[in-house]
Structure formats: C-alpha cells, structure tokens
Design an enzyme around this catalytic site. Structure first.
Site, mmCIF file in Angstrom:
data_model
loop_
_atom_site.group_PDB
_atom_site.id
_atom_site.type_symbol
_atom_site.label_atom_id
_atom_site.label_comp_id
_atom_site.label_asym_id
_atom_site.label_seq_id
_atom_site.Cartn_x
_atom_site.Cartn_y
_atom_site.Cartn_z
ATOM 1 N N GLN A 17 84.225 41.417 55.289
ATOM 2 C CA GLN A 17 85.018 40.692 54.288
ATOM 3 C C GLN A 17 84.209 40.415 53.019
ATOM 4 O O GLN A 17 84.701 40.612 51.894
ATOM 5 C CB GLN A 17 85.507 39.368 54.897
ATOM 6 C CG GLN A 17 86.359 38.516 53.967
ATOM 7 C CD GLN A 17 86.682 37.139 54.568
ATOM 8 O OE1 GLN A 17 86.321 36.839 55.701
ATOM 9 N NE2 GLN A 17 87.360 36.315 53.800
ATOM 10 N N HIS B 19 89.000 23.832 53.925
ATOM 11 C CA HIS B 19 88.553 25.200 54.235
ATOM 12 C C HIS B 19 88.261 25.983 52.960
ATOM 13 O O HIS B 19 87.222 26.638 52.841
ATOM 14 C CB HIS B 19 89.621 25.924 55.059
ATOM 15 C CG HIS B 19 89.322 27.372 55.311
ATOM 16 N ND1 HIS B 19 88.298 27.802 56.136
ATOM 17 C CD2 HIS B 19 89.892 28.502 54.814
ATOM 18 C CE1 HIS B 19 88.268 29.129 56.150
ATOM 19 N NE2 HIS B 19 89.224 29.584 55.352
ATOM 20 N N ASP C 69 99.117 35.878 55.051
ATOM 21 C CA ASP C 69 98.254 34.764 55.432
ATOM 22 C C ASP C 69 97.949 33.920 54.202
ATOM 23 O O ASP C 69 97.537 34.451 53.171
ATOM 24 C CB ASP C 69 96.947 35.295 56.030
ATOM 25 C CG ASP C 69 96.161 34.203 56.741
ATOM 26 O OD1 ASP C 69 96.775 33.195 57.173
ATOM 27 O OD2 ASP C 69 94.930 34.357 56.886
ATOM 28 N N GLU D 230 94.723 28.707 63.056
ATOM 29 C CA GLU D 230 95.820 28.510 62.111
ATOM 30 C C GLU D 230 97.119 28.261 62.876
ATOM 31 O O GLU D 230 97.196 28.477 64.084
ATOM 32 C CB GLU D 230 96.023 29.767 61.240
ATOM 33 C CG GLU D 230 94.732 30.295 60.613
ATOM 34 C CD GLU D 230 94.949 31.408 59.597
ATOM 35 O OE1 GLU D 230 96.125 31.635 59.199
ATOM 36 O OE2 GLU D 230 93.961 32.044 59.195
ATOM 37 N N GLU E 122 89.727 32.223 62.871
ATOM 38 C CA GLU E 122 90.353 31.238 62.002
ATOM 39 C C GLU E 122 91.497 30.613 62.792
ATOM 40 O O GLU E 122 92.448 31.302 63.172
ATOM 41 C CB GLU E 122 90.855 31.874 60.695
ATOM 42 C CG GLU E 122 89.692 32.369 59.835
ATOM 43 C CD GLU E 122 90.058 32.755 58.416
ATOM 44 O OE1 GLU E 122 91.251 33.059 58.171
ATOM 45 O OE2 GLU E 122 89.151 32.739 57.552
ATOM 46 N N TYR F 130 96.223 30.049 52.626
ATOM 47 C CA TYR F 130 94.865 29.501 52.473
ATOM 48 C C TYR F 130 95.040 28.035 52.116
ATOM 49 O O TYR F 130 94.539 27.566 51.110
ATOM 50 C CB TYR F 130 94.203 30.300 51.338
ATOM 51 C CG TYR F 130 92.718 30.282 51.191
ATOM 52 C CD1 TYR F 130 91.860 30.454 52.268
ATOM 53 C CD2 TYR F 130 92.147 30.139 49.920
ATOM 54 C CE1 TYR F 130 90.485 30.479 52.097
ATOM 55 C CE2 TYR F 130 90.775 30.164 49.739
ATOM 56 C CZ TYR F 130 89.960 30.340 50.835
ATOM 57 O OH TYR F 130 88.580 30.377 50.655
ATOM 58 N N LYS G 130 89.909 41.702 58.154
ATOM 59 C CA LYS G 130 90.935 40.902 58.825
ATOM 60 C C LYS G 130 91.930 41.755 59.614
ATOM 61 O O LYS G 130 92.537 41.264 60.556
ATOM 62 C CB LYS G 130 91.751 40.135 57.771
ATOM 63 C CG LYS G 130 90.955 39.239 56.856
ATOM 64 C CD LYS G 130 90.723 37.904 57.498
ATOM 65 C CE LYS G 130 90.315 36.869 56.449
ATOM 66 N NZ LYS G 130 90.232 35.530 57.049
HETATM 67 MN MN MN Z 1 93.238 33.375 57.726
#
Ligand code: MN
Length: 394
Positions: free
Chosen positions: A221, A113, A106, A182, A180, A108, A234
């Site tokens: 997290q 964000h 994943d 995405e 999230e 970023y 996650k």
């Molecule tokens: Mn993510």
C-alpha cells in the site's frame, strides 16, 4: 413442532433476527435467520420461495416495506412452535457468503484512524488530516470479487514494496500484513443512474450491517497508493461475518455522531447525523488486543451513501460500503495493527509472543455487540481469518 430455545445472555435473542445463508450436507444453500444457537430456514418457516436461494439479494430487492413486514412475521412465528424441518443446530450447518456483492467501496470515517495513518504515512505533514477530510467522507472503490465469508483462509499477498533505504522496489510476500476492523453496510435497494440517495432516505436503502475485516498489506500500500489510492495492498481479500444484522434491529443502537465542524455541505447535512453504538473486539491468536468503539466514527453511514450517489452514480442491491477502520482515541481501541504497534515500533504480546504485523498461521477474529431494545444486547457473529503462506514464490 418445537419452541426454539434461547440460552440466557444470548446475543441472538428475538430482538436480533439476522439474515444469513446456510447449507447442510447434501443440500443447496438457502436463507436463514438465527435464534439462540438454532439456524431457522426461512423458506420453510414462512413458506416463501424468495428464501430458497443462495443469497439475500432477491429478498433485499423487494424493498423496505417487505423488510419490515417479514421481520414482524419471523418474530411472530418464532414466538410459538415451529416445524422441526425448519430448524438446524448452528454447529451442524455451513454458513456461506450471505449476499452476492455488487460494488464495494471502503470509506475512511474515523478521525482517530485517519489522523494516526496521516502521522505514520506522512510524518512531515503538519496536519495529519488531508484538507478534504472534514468536508467529505473519503473513500476508494475496492474489489467486490475478493470479499469472502468468515472462516476463509487468507493467502499472504505478494507484491512490490520499496522501503526508505531500498534504491529500487523489490517483489515478494508482504512483510507488513495488517487488519482493519470495520463495519460494512449492505445496500438492499439501489438508485438509478443519475439519481441520488438523500441523507434522509439512506436508512430505507441500507438493509443491514456486517463485520468487515479489510486485510491490508501496508508495504504494498505505501509504495502504490500515491496518487490514486489503495489497490493491490487491499484487493486480495476482505472478510465479512456470515450474519447480516438488519438496520431495523439497531434502532436502540442509534446515537448522534461526534460533532461535525465545519458544518458539512447541504447534501451531507443532518440534524443530527446518526451513528451506531457498536462495540467491536479484535482477537489476535485468541487474545483480545483492541476494543474499537463505532460510536466514535465521524461520518454517518447515511452520509456515506449520500456521498456515494451525489454524482449520479447508480447504486445496486448487494452493494457493500464499509466504514473504514474503527479506531477510538485510546491505544487499546485502535482497529488496525499499524496503529496499535505504531508502525511496527511498539510490538504487542499475544500468547507469549511479540507481534507487530501478521505472521503465517496467525488468526484474527472480529466480534461486536450493540444495545437492543429493553436492555438486550445484539451480536454480529464473527469475522474470522487465518493467514496461510504466500503462493508461487520461493
Ligand atoms: Mn479499510
């Protein structure tokens, strides 16, 4: 023999032709495409056994030349009459996880964000972005085995958390469960260990695009992530859409990324980097709360794949790399609830109720569309998930 109807305004017209895996009662899962509201069995349509399988991997591994040729064959066949035994009403089928997921990373890649999370997680730091952020696409290696298809219930995770006022950590169900929004990129053909995928070659390796919900337990997290990054906050679940939209279908959606300054190192440099003009939507209990714009993403998918392999790490058919949360500059374009509610301090109203983070029974649905050729629009289906209570506690 039948001509497949396409309802006016369908996001699954002949310019889309996504790939998925379906079954009907009593039959094994097989590869299909979708036209309008009809699911078309590709093993029957094309008389090709590579599609009589429960995932797309064998077909993807055949490579870019085959993806181009098969897409043309499908379009040609569907322009005429097709055998009735290839056709199923969308409402009559079960859709499955379309790929056997190999590795999952994943990223970023949204500056908005990353800056918002920096302000929320590290409020005392004068620069919300870490010093590396504009030099490389930051990412972490996630858990491939907990990627599930749309419609799968999400069990509220348990774990450790430690609030600012807690003297010691406590254990229990997450109380800051988030989403999230995405996009995920499916690697169709990989690269050998020791080799790299240059930015200019990435589009020959990326088979297609899915919606991706990276469910995130912010309390777990926040306590675990320093210094090695997200882990149990996650890894409990990520949801993808059942249809993989081919990258070949998204030519008209390609746009330059935002300007990259400072200029990336040569292995990441592109003239210009390409992004995708995909408009996402986030529904919370049936209410649209955000419209995240993928066009705002700073790093290109090609740069993400080049970065993934620049150290010689191999990539494989079925690898999935996700973009990171898609957030735009405006509040109603933020793709995570921690941003939308500013750490839970600014609740949103959904269906007459106040929400900050997810409650048991809440349902989130991601959808998206993108421009196709000749003014058409292409859909991505949906990534849907409902939160069910934590297990093994209380
Ligand atoms: Mn993510």
């Amino acid at each position: 023999m039948t001509t497949v109807p396409v309802p006016a305004g369908s996001l699954f017209g002949p310019d889309n032709l996504p790939y998925g895996v379906y079954s009907v009662a009593g039959s094994a899962p097989r590869v299909a495409t979708r036209l309008g509201d009809t699911v078309v069995d590709l093993a029957v349509l094309l008389d090709d056994e590579v599609f009589a399988r429960p995932d797309l991997n064998a077909f993807m591994a055949q490579g870019h030349g085959r993806w181009v040729a098969v897409r043309r064959q499908i379009a040609d066949r569907l322009a005429g009459e097709v055998p009735d035994e290839a056709l199923h009403a969308l409402a009559d089928v079960t859709l499955h996880l379309p790929i056997a997921v190999a590795d999952y990373v994943d990223f970023y890649a949204s500056e908005h964000h990353a800056a918002n999370l920096g302000r929320l997680f590290r409020p005392d730091n004068p620069d919300p972005l870490m010093p590396n952020w504009k030099h490389l696409p930051v990412g972490y290696h996630g858990r491939a085995g907990s990627i599930v298809v749309s419609g799968t219930d999400i069990v509220r995770p348990c774990g450790q958390r430690k609030g600012a006022d807690d003297p010691v950590p406590v254990f229990g169900p997450s109380v800051r469960l988030d989403i999230e929004a995405e996009l995920g990129f499916v690697v169709g053909t990989g690269s050998a260990m020791g080799d790299t995928v240059p930015v200019t070659e990435a589009e020959r390796h990326v088979f297609g695009v899915v919606l991706f919900n990276d469910w995130s337990a912010r309390d777990i997290q926040a306590w675990e992530y320093v210094p090695l990054g997200p882990n149990l906050g996650k890894s409990f679940a990520s949801t993808i859409s059942p249809w993989v939209v081919p990258l070949l279908a998204l030519e008209a959606a390609r746009i330059p990324t935002p300007v990259q300054e400072p200029r990336p190192l040569p292995y990441l440099a592109m003239e210009p980097p390409w992004g995708l003009d995909v408009e996402l939507s986030v529904e919370w209990n049936g209410v649209e709360v955000s419209r995240p714009p993928y066009r705002e993403m700073y790093w290109s998918p090609a740069q993400m794949l080049a970065h993934l392999t620049v150290n010689g790490a191999p990539s494989r058919t079925g690898d999935l790399f996700a973009s990171g949360t898609v957030s735009g500059p405006a509040k109603d374009t933020r793709g995570a609830f921690i941003e939308l509610t500013w750490g839970g301090t600014e609740p949103v109203t959904v269906g007459g109720e106040q929400r900050t983070f997810l409650e048991d029974g809440d349902e989130v649905v991601l959808t998206a569309s993108a421009p196709g050729p000749r003014g058409s629009r292409l859909g991505f289906g949906e990534a849907r998930g409902r939160i069910v209570p934590a297990r093994g506690v209380g």
